[in-house]
Design a protein around this motif. Structure first.
Motif, PDB file in Angstrom:
ATOM      1  N   VAL A  86       0.745  -1.215   0.035  1.00 25.92           N
ATOM      2  CA  VAL A  86      -0.097  -0.054   0.019  1.00 25.92           C
ATOM      3  C   VAL A  86       0.877   1.265   0.012  1.00 25.92           C
ATOM      4  CG1 VAL A  86      -1.912   1.148   1.318  1.00 25.92           C
ATOM      5  CG2 VAL A  86      -1.737  -1.286   1.240  1.00 25.92           C
ATOM      6  N   GLY A  87       0.457   2.238  -0.921  1.00 28.20           N
ATOM      7  CA  GLY A  87       1.416   3.421  -0.800  1.00 28.20           C
ATOM      8  C   GLY A  87       0.901   4.400  -1.836  1.00 28.20           C
ATOM      9  N   SER A  88       1.660   5.273  -1.871  1.00 31.99           N
ATOM     10  CA  SER A  88       1.500   6.562  -2.839  1.00 31.99           C
ATOM     11  C   SER A  88       2.793   7.087  -3.353  1.00 31.99           C
ATOM     12  CB  SER A  88       0.702   7.625  -1.876  1.00 31.99           C
ATOM     13  OG  SER A  88       1.618   8.044  -0.800  1.00 31.99           O
ATOM     14  N   GLY A  89       2.491   8.023  -4.476  1.00 31.07           N
ATOM     15  CA  GLY A  89       3.769   8.614  -4.903  1.00 31.07           C
ATOM     16  C   GLY A  89       3.285   9.632  -6.069  1.00 31.07           C
ATOM     17  N   GLY A  90       4.228  10.007  -6.723  1.00 31.70           N
ATOM     18  CA  GLY A  90       4.190  11.064  -8.023  1.00 31.70           C
ATOM     19  C   GLY A  90       4.458  12.320  -7.447  1.00 31.70           C
ATOM     20  N   GLY A  91       3.970  13.279  -8.179  1.00 32.66           N
ATOM     21  CA  GLY A  91       3.936  14.606  -8.116  1.00 32.66           C
ATOM     22  C   GLY A  91       5.324  14.938  -9.022  1.00 32.66           C
ATOM     23  N   PHE A  92       5.866  15.849  -8.745  1.00 35.50           N
ATOM     24  CA  PHE A  92       7.152  16.697  -9.278  1.00 35.50           C
ATOM     25  C   PHE A  92       8.138  15.639  -9.177  1.00 35.50           C
ATOM     26  CE2 PHE A  92      11.192  19.349  -9.329  1.00 35.50           C
ATOM     27  CZ  PHE A  92      10.854  19.869 -10.646  1.00 35.50           C
ATOM     28  N   THR A  93       8.684  15.102  -8.039  1.00 37.82           N
ATOM     29  CA  THR A  93       9.778  14.141  -7.954  1.00 37.82           C
ATOM     30  C   THR A  93       9.382  12.777  -8.262  1.00 37.82           C
ATOM     31  OG1 THR A  93       9.108  13.601  -5.996  1.00 37.82           O
ATOM     32  CG2 THR A  93      10.475  15.789  -5.727  1.00 37.82           C
ATOM     33  N   GLY A  94       8.297  12.154  -8.460  1.00 37.90           N
ATOM     34  CA  GLY A  94       7.781  11.034  -8.723  1.00 37.90           C
ATOM     35  C   GLY A  94       8.259  10.157  -7.594  1.00 37.90           C
ATOM     36  N   PHE A  95       8.462  10.664  -6.371  1.00 38.88           N
ATOM     37  CA  PHE A  95       9.018   9.809  -5.173  1.00 38.88           C
ATOM     38  C   PHE A  95       7.924   9.096  -4.704  1.00 38.88           C
ATOM     39  CE2 PHE A  95       9.606   9.367  -0.332  1.00 38.88           C
ATOM     40  CZ  PHE A  95      10.888   8.941  -0.400  1.00 38.88           C
ATOM     41  N   THR A  96       7.898   7.705  -4.384  1.00 38.49           N
ATOM     42  CA  THR A  96       7.003   6.795  -3.934  1.00 38.49           C
ATOM     43  C   THR A  96       7.473   6.041  -2.687  1.00 38.49           C
ATOM     44  OG1 THR A  96       6.499   6.111  -6.253  1.00 38.49           O
ATOM     45  CG2 THR A  96       5.575   4.686  -4.644  1.00 38.49           C
ATOM     46  N   THR A  97       6.576   6.045  -1.671  1.00 35.87           N
ATOM     47  CA  THR A  97       6.566   5.152  -0.566  1.00 35.87           C
ATOM     48  C   THR A  97       5.561   4.116  -0.642  1.00 35.87           C
ATOM     49  OG1 THR A  97       7.174   7.274   0.547  1.00 35.87           O
ATOM     50  CG2 THR A  97       6.596   5.526   1.868  1.00 35.87           C
ATOM     51  N   THR A  98       6.210   3.006  -0.244  1.00 36.91           N
ATOM     52  CA  THR A  98       5.323   1.638  -0.291  1.00 36.91           C
ATOM     53  C   THR A  98       5.464   1.138   1.112  1.00 36.91           C
ATOM     54  OG1 THR A  98       5.954   1.359  -2.410  1.00 36.91           O
ATOM     55  CG2 THR A  98       4.855  -0.617  -1.217  1.00 36.91           C
ATOM     56  N   TYR A  99       4.334   0.746   1.901  1.00 34.17           N
ATOM     57  CA  TYR A  99       4.218  -0.063   3.125  1.00 34.17           C
ATOM     58  C   TYR A  99       3.896  -1.483   2.565  1.00 34.17           C
ATOM     59  CZ  TYR A  99       4.445   4.515   5.128  1.00 34.17           C
ATOM     60  OH  TYR A  99       4.902   5.837   5.235  1.00 34.17           O
ATOM     61  N   ILE A 100       4.600  -2.321   3.342  1.00 37.70           N
ATOM     62  CA  ILE A 100       4.540  -3.843   2.927  1.00 37.70           C
ATOM     63  C   ILE A 100       4.245  -4.722   4.181  1.00 37.70           C
ATOM     64  CG2 ILE A 100       5.639  -5.858   1.934  1.00 37.70           C
ATOM     65  CD1 ILE A 100       7.427  -3.116   1.065  1.00 37.70           C
ATOM     66  N   LEU A 101       3.085  -5.431   4.039  1.00 36.99           N
ATOM     67  CA  LEU A 101       2.486  -6.063   5.385  1.00 36.99           C
ATOM     68  C   LEU A 101       2.521  -7.540   4.818  1.00 36.99           C
ATOM     69  CD1 LEU A 101       1.350  -6.309   8.245  1.00 36.99           C
ATOM     70  CD2 LEU A 101      -1.070  -6.425   6.994  1.00 36.99           C
ATOM     71  N   LEU A 102       3.365  -8.438   5.796  1.00 38.39           N
ATOM     72  CA  LEU A 102       3.542  -9.670   5.193  1.00 38.39           C
ATOM     73  C   LEU A 102       2.268 -10.467   6.117  1.00 38.39           C
ATOM     74  CD1 LEU A 102       7.385 -10.187   5.752  1.00 38.39           C
ATOM     75  CD2 LEU A 102       6.017  -9.451   3.558  1.00 38.39           C
ATOM     76  N   ASP A 103       1.917 -11.691   5.694  1.00 33.61           N
ATOM     77  CA  ASP A 103       1.125 -12.504   6.202  1.00 33.61           C
ATOM     78  C   ASP A 103       1.256 -12.969   7.549  1.00 33.61           C
ATOM     79  OD1 ASP A 103       2.355 -14.482   5.170  1.00 33.61           O
ATOM     80  OD2 ASP A 103       0.641 -15.351   4.305  1.00 33.61           O
ATOM     81  N   ASN A 104       2.593 -12.901   7.796  1.00 35.86           N
ATOM     82  CA  ASN A 104       3.161 -13.096   9.251  1.00 35.86           C
ATOM     83  C   ASN A 104       3.157 -12.033  10.107  1.00 35.86           C
ATOM     84  OD1 ASN A 104       5.468 -11.306   8.720  1.00 35.86           O
ATOM     85  ND2 ASN A 104       6.809 -13.343   8.667  1.00 35.86           N
ATOM     86  N   GLY A 105       2.572 -10.817   9.737  1.00 31.80           N
ATOM     87  CA  GLY A 105       2.371  -9.828  10.715  1.00 31.80           C
ATOM     88  C   GLY A 105       3.620  -8.607  10.545  1.00 31.80           C
ATOM     89  N   GLN A 106       4.561  -9.071   9.835  1.00 29.87           N
ATOM     90  CA  GLN A 106       5.548  -7.954   9.853  1.00 29.87           C
ATOM     91  C   GLN A 106       5.177  -6.701   8.824  1.00 29.87           C
ATOM     92  OE1 GLN A 106       9.125 -10.820   9.137  1.00 29.87           O
ATOM     93  NE2 GLN A 106       9.958  -9.739  10.936  1.00 29.87           N
TER      94      GLN A 106
END
Length: 151
Positions: free
Chosen positions: A39-59
């Motif tokens: 799950v994440g977002s990004g774009g804009g002038f810099t194209g910078f993206t941040t992604t959050y990753i949830l594993l099914d083991n909870g991490q």
């Protein structure tokens, strides 16, 4: 912990890692065989993206655009993890929804396991995106502590 392991490896001290540290480093999104939510977002002038990753083991991890490192953000409770995976698979129908309408600033929800990958992307101003996705995105982001949240 991961920074310590990288530093130790750079100094040739990799053999001093404890079993728990090695085990923690082995469970990274790029080598994990189980299900993952991205799950994440990004774009804009810099194209910078941040992604959050949830594993099914909870991490839970964070990865920033062009960053090779996955930053661990802790472990989530089993019931919460189950609810998020159920919502993505059964409510959002992530495996059958085809929607890829990025904009200048975009958000996304993805599901992955092995070679199987599904992703829905929409512009922040998009009103045609299936309603379950912005709701899922907002609920997921509410789980991320403010102190580590980017974007």
């Amino acid at each position: 912990m991961q920074r310590l392991a990288l530093l130790m490896a750079a100094l040739g001290l990799g053999l001093l890692l404890t079993q728990s540290c090695t085990k923690r480093l082995a469970t990274r999104p790029d080598s994990y065989a189980g299900r993952q939510l991205l799950v994440g977002s990004g774009g804009g002038f810099t194209g910078f993206t941040t992604t959050y990753i949830l594993l099914d083991n909870g991490q839970l991890f964070r990865k920033q655009h062009r960053d090779a490192t996955y930053w661990p953000l802790g472990k989530q409770k089993r019931a919460l993890v189950r609810r998020f995976f159920t919502a993505a698979e059964d409510t959002c129908l992530i495996k059958t929804t085809r929607y890829d309408q990025p904009g200048n600033r975009s958000r996304f929800v993805g599901w992955q396991q092995g070679e199987q990958t599904y992703r829905v992307t929409w512009s922040v101003a998009d009103t045609a995106v299936p309603a379950a996705y912005p709701a899922f995105y907002n609920a997921f982001m509410a789980m991320i502590p403010d102190s580590v949240r980017l974007n």
